[in-house]
Design an enzyme around this catalytic site. Structure first.
Site, PDB file in Angstrom:
ATOM      1  N   PRO A   1     -50.968   5.661 -50.167  1.00 11.51           N
ATOM      2  CA  PRO A   1     -52.189   6.135 -50.857  1.00 11.51           C
ATOM      3  C   PRO A   1     -53.034   7.132 -50.066  1.00 11.51           C
ATOM      4  CG  PRO A   1     -52.475   3.914 -50.010  1.00 11.51           C
ATOM      5  CD  PRO A   1     -51.033   4.252 -49.812  1.00 11.51           C
TER       6      PRO A   1
ATOM      7  N   TYR B   1     -54.269  18.830 -51.025  1.00 11.54           N
ATOM      8  CA  TYR B   1     -55.153  17.761 -51.508  1.00 11.54           C
ATOM      9  C   TYR B   1     -55.638  18.033 -52.931  1.00 11.54           C
ATOM     10  CZ  TYR B   1     -58.281  13.787 -51.028  1.00 11.54           C
ATOM     11  OH  TYR B   1     -58.901  12.570 -51.188  1.00 11.54           O
TER      12      TYR B   1
ATOM     13  N   TYR C   1     -62.250  10.342 -44.536  1.00  4.66           N
ATOM     14  CA  TYR C   1     -61.020   9.800 -43.957  1.00  4.66           C
ATOM     15  C   TYR C   1     -61.250   9.658 -42.454  1.00  4.66           C
ATOM     16  CZ  TYR C   1     -58.292  10.761 -48.199  1.00  4.66           C
ATOM     17  OH  TYR C   1     -57.787  10.751 -49.482  1.00  4.66           O
TER      18      TYR C   1
ATOM     19  N   HIS D   1     -65.727  16.707 -56.677  1.00  2.00           N
ATOM     20  CA  HIS D   1     -65.973  16.893 -55.240  1.00  2.00           C
ATOM     21  C   HIS D   1     -65.363  18.211 -54.789  1.00  2.00           C
ATOM     22  CE1 HIS D   1     -66.458  12.323 -54.181  1.00  2.00           C
ATOM     23  NE2 HIS D   1     -67.293  12.730 -55.127  1.00  2.00           N
TER      24      HIS D   1
ATOM     25  N   LYS E   1     -52.107  10.632 -54.121  1.00  2.00           N
ATOM     26  CA  LYS E   1     -51.167  11.404 -54.938  1.00  2.00           C
ATOM     27  C   LYS E   1     -50.421  10.620 -56.010  1.00  2.00           C
ATOM     28  CE  LYS E   1     -51.993  15.314 -53.078  1.00  2.00           C
ATOM     29  NZ  LYS E   1     -52.968  16.101 -53.859  1.00  2.00           N
TER      30      LYS E   1
HETATM   31  C1  PHB Z   1     -59.699   5.671 -54.036  1.00  2.00           C
HETATM   32  O1  PHB Z   1     -60.800   6.154 -54.375  1.00  2.00           O
HETATM   33  O2  PHB Z   1     -59.303   4.572 -54.439  1.00  2.00           O
HETATM   34  C2  PHB Z   1     -58.833   6.453 -53.103  1.00  2.00           C
HETATM   35  C3  PHB Z   1     -59.245   7.694 -52.671  1.00  2.00           C
HETATM   36  C4  PHB Z   1     -58.449   8.427 -51.798  1.00  2.00           C
HETATM   37  C5  PHB Z   1     -57.245   7.911 -51.375  1.00  2.00           C
HETATM   38  C6  PHB Z   1     -56.817   6.673 -51.836  1.00  2.00           C
HETATM   39  C7  PHB Z   1     -57.625   5.936 -52.705  1.00  2.00           C
HETATM   40  O3  PHB Z   1     -56.485   8.616 -50.520  1.00  2.00           O
END
Ligand code: PHB
Ligand code: APR
Length: 398
Positions: A296, A388, A204, A75, A300
């Site tokens: 999460p 990120y 997000y 991505h 990270k």
């Molecule tokens: C996930 O794909 O499980 C995932 C992605 C981004 C995050 C946390 C979990 O910040």
């Protein structure tokens, strides 16, 4: 008592322990991994799935990246969604070409286990009641029970890669470690759904009803999370209620719509920030979740474990090459500098995107203004992007 001997005894067959054993093998250093669970359990344990550029580069360099390169989803951006509008963060454009790769943590674990076993590596699954001894001396040992027999593994060093609930950290004498913690007043309800991802990048979302995250695992599997109470009972969340809440929080005024599908797996995960200092005592070195936990929101956890292991593997290689102990002595200080920066980013993302019950309207406007600034400022978007995709790892290369 059956006696075993190795150079580095590793407790825990998660990404940290397995990657360490593999990197040590590449530099001719022996190790044995002790794991309390079965192979099937660790290979099927659903966790997160976003890999930083540096993590991907290391796994490929270390020769365990073939399937990742074939099946991982690269991505180049992520979406921020708030106040009904969507804003794209061009990760690759803002970081000079870096990107993230969506590839499940348990797939990384599978690849590492396969590589260790095909190279004749020892991973002792089902090792119960592990205990750590003589870490202040020069011949520490790990004792454990397996197949009904007591075993003692003598080693030069012990790597505590046994996660937050392991024995390593708690075996360090009291008074040695300082712990820093923040427990968040919410959790994540996560689902894995058999639905074609309606977006080809992560979303997000900050919403008045609470945070939500759109992620994926493959062209057929969508991974979704929504903010819930810290003690939420999953029994109160029938699938249709989950979908209803996800539609409400994730869909924007631009007409984007979430695709539903059978829910294959669902669960609630608590959220905390946690760090212990130092990450080493005597001949015991802590790495990954054994030393630090991140919420999460910044994706990270796995990447921070990999960064620790890169430093530790390099330090052991220096020691066994007879080049001294400088890197071993600096292990904790080296890792903690990056750990705290990553903690800060994960805390910032969590603070900016979640609904805090105790917030008043002024604080809610502050959150929205921060998001609006990040969405509208190249400088602020670049700061998010470089964190990120992953801050530089110390030291560069294997
Ligand atoms: C996930 O794909 O499980 C995932 C992605 C981004 C995050 C946390 C979990 O910040
Ligand atoms: N004896 C032997 N093994 C143990 C013990 C014990 N007493 N306690 C825990 N373990 C094992 C666990 O079963 C697990 O397989 O240690 C392993 C620790 O692995 P992880 O928890 O995955 O931790 P780590 O390798 O540091 O990886 C960090 O995992 O939890 C995610 O979000 C986190 O992505 C991050 C990553």
């Amino acid at each position: 008592m059956a006696a075993l001997r190795t150079q580095v005894g590793i407790i825990g067959a998660g990404p940290a322990g397995l990657l360490l054993s593999h990197l040590l093998h590449l530099t001719g250093i022996d190790s044995i991994v002790i794991e309390s669970q079965t192979r099937q359990h660790v290979e099927e344990r659903i966790r997160a799935g976003v890999l930083e550029q540096g993590t991907v580069d290391l796994l490929i360099e270390a020769g365990v990246g073939d399937r990742l390169e074939r099946e991982g989803l690269v991505h180049h951006g992520v979406w921020l969604r708030f106040a009904g509008r969507s804003h794209h963060i061009d990760l690759t454009g803002l970081t000079g070409g870096k990107s993230i790769t969506v590839y499940s943590q348990h797939e990384v674990v599978k690849d590492l286990i396969a590589a260790r076993l095909s190279a004749g590596g020892q991973i002792l699954f089902g090792a119960a009641e592990a205990s750590v001894h003589d870490i202040d001396g020069t011949r520490p040992t790990i004792c454990f029970r397996r197949d009904g027999a007591e075993h003692e593994l003598a080693c030069d060093f012990i790597a505590g890669c046994d996660g937050f609930h392991g024995v390593s950290r708690t075996s360090i004498p009291s008074g040695v470690l300082s712990a820093y913690e923040r427990i968040y007043p919410f959790a994540w309800l996560g689902i894995l759904a058999e639905a074609p991802p309606a977006s080809d990048e992560l979303i997000y979302a900050r919403h008045e009803r609470g945070f939500a995250l759109f992620s994926m695992r493959s062209p057929k599997l969508t991974r979704l999370y929504l903010q819930c109470a810290p003690d939420e009972d999953i029994a109160n969340w029938p699938d249709d209620r989950i979908w209803q809440e996800l539609h409400a929080r994730l869909e924007d005024q631009g007409g984007w719509r979430l695709a539903e599908g059978p829910v294959l797996q669902k669960g609630v995960t608590g959220m905390r920030s946690f760090v212990v200092e130092p990450m080493q005592h005597g001949r015991l070195f802590l790495a990954g979740d054994a030393a630090h936990i991140v919420p999460p929101t910044g994706a990270k956890g796995l990447n921070l474990a990999v960064a620790d292991i890169r430093v530790l593997a390099r330090a052991f290689a220096e020691f066994y090459a007879g080049e001294g102990t400088e890197r071993l002595e600096r292990y904790s200080e080296t890792c903690l500098r990056r750990v705290w920066k990553v903690q800060r980013f994960s805390w910032w993302m969590t603070s900016m995107l979640h609904r805090f019950a105790e917030h008043d309207d002024f604080q809610r406007h502050m959150q929205l203004a921060e998001l609006d600034y990040v969405a509208g400022s190249r400088a602020a978007a670049t700061a998010l992007a470089e964190n990120y995709v992953g801050l530089p790892m110390e030291p560069a290369g294997l």
